[in-house]
Write an enzyme that holds these catalytic residues in place. Sequence first.
Site, PDB file in Angstrom:
ATOM      1  N   SER A  47      36.571  40.949  46.699  1.00  0.00           N
ATOM      2  CA  SER A  47      37.284  41.465  47.865  1.00  0.00           C
ATOM      3  C   SER A  47      37.994  42.793  47.578  1.00  0.00           C
ATOM      4  CB  SER A  47      38.264  40.396  48.358  1.00  0.00           C
ATOM      5  OG  SER A  47      38.787  40.719  49.615  1.00  0.00           O
ATOM      6  N   ASP A  57      31.720  54.855  43.864  1.00  0.00           N
ATOM      7  CA  ASP A  57      31.024  55.680  44.857  1.00  0.00           C
ATOM      8  C   ASP A  57      31.511  57.123  44.842  1.00  0.00           C
ATOM      9  OD1 ASP A  57      29.503  53.581  45.628  1.00  0.00           O
ATOM     10  OD2 ASP A  57      30.396  53.311  47.608  1.00  0.00           O
ATOM     11  N   LYS A  96      32.071  39.891  47.721  1.00  0.00           N
ATOM     12  CA  LYS A  96      32.736  39.489  48.974  1.00  0.00           C
ATOM     13  C   LYS A  96      33.034  40.743  49.778  1.00  0.00           C
ATOM     14  CE  LYS A  96      36.768  37.044  50.861  1.00  0.00           C
ATOM     15  NZ  LYS A  96      37.521  38.136  51.478  1.00  0.00           N
TER      16      LYS A  96
END
Length: 548
Positions: free
Chosen positions: A292, A303, A317
Amino acid sequence: MKTKRILFITIIAIVFTCGLTALKTDDKSFEISKHLNIYATLFRDINMFYVDEINPGDLVTTSIKAMLKSLDPYTVYYPESEMEDVKLMTTGEYAGIGSIISKKGDKVIIREPYKNSPAAKAGLLPGDIILSIDGNSTKGKNTDDVSTMLKGQPGKEITIKVQREYQDKPLEKKAIREKIQIPSVPFYGLVNDSTGYIYLTSFTDKSANDVRTALIDLKNKGAKSMILDLRGNTGGLLDQAVEIVNYFVPKNSKVVSTKGKVKQWDKEYNADKNPIAPDMPLAVLIDRGSASASEIVSGALQDLDRAVLIGERSFGKGLVQTVRDLAYNTKLKVTTAKYYIPSGRCIQALDYSHRNADGSVGKVPDSLITEYSTKNGRKVYDGGGISPDITIEAEEIAKITQELVIQDITFDFVNNYALRHPEVAPIKDFKLSDDVYNEFKQYLKEKKFSYETESQQMLEKLIKTAKTEKYFDNTKKEIEKLQKEFAHSIDRDMNLFQNEIKSFLTEQFIQRYYYLEGVIEYKMKHDKEIDKAVEILANKDEYQKILK
């Protein structure tokens, strides 16, 4: 009383019947109203005609929880009695004595008092069996029941009666409840002169501030690079994750976006402040327990090519939950959206919207996994957690070590030893001696410790099947030879896996004497993922090569 109950049920039925009439114009609303009416009449008849007396509140709570479980594991109903759990989940704060408790056999025990907590000040120790609280027996109660008994108004003194090894009579300990704040950063420090380390365990409403404090302090102490440890961190508040990412990335950088069925959940979260450490080399540690909000932080930093990720693939998740207020001081934590990290990928691993025929949930198939690109053009993928840049798989643990943990033998031995030896060497000097290890081996014999390996279990199944199919007599000699080969000795296994068992025992000893912070401090110097992070951060060329 019975008349009141019938009147109450009748009113519910009338309300839903009126609703049924009013909503017939809308097919979906009609379906909802229709089934609510069915539920109300069913509940009325169960309440009136079931052979035994029922508890209406418990029955409704059970039905709600079963309904929500069919959606996903994260959509949860909290009755009024569990409001403290909601507070703990979002703030890390509750009022009590500050101790982890657990079930051991049919007893509830003190597993670990927090450092400087009311439990520690009262002299409660790991392994103490809780017999009663303020005169109320804990016999037959589970950990939730006992936890509720221990929690309550801050400043109130409670009396806890415990049974302790080596004591003939129970002990009475008095503790004063306090507001307990579970730190989201239980430890931070310098691994070496230039590398800082921050261990983040959760994302509560104070987590970002805790990380900020640690980060600034470590910079002031000379840290030129940083390790952020998210292993085992199951997540929490999304806004805290965004703020932590903001400490390392430029202002206005996109961190995460959410998309839901309702438009109000379609949001984009960007870094809105200038970073604290914009150029500091950063390594993030993740494992299968990182989920999460941990995946938002690690995924966004990956990223944006801002950190090297080390460890195992994360949990996967990619769902966002929102806590909503319901009637009568109850709450609903409901999945409202999916989140997408800067590359555009959603890392949700399980597809709860398309269950298998047996009700089980399948992983996103390989055919639906999509390739994305980081800011620098590195390939990343959706549909199954965050893959680290440097993978370090968890080592397989020997069966004997697993059984020592499962059967709680190491916990019992360390507590037994601590009662006889109040002090041990400081963390930096602590080393498990051969004498203590031999004492542990003797303790296992006294406790008649035994276990069966998976090989032995499979062989027993083979023998049973061979007898059923009448092959056993023809293969008896070969099977007996296999039995001898697979037979194991506790002494042999204790010697064969000595290093592994000693390592685990050492951590248990440090935790018993120096609490959780002590274990983290010790592991900081004896951890292969941290060692790898230090190595990468020290090599500027290698660090940049990974990110490019």
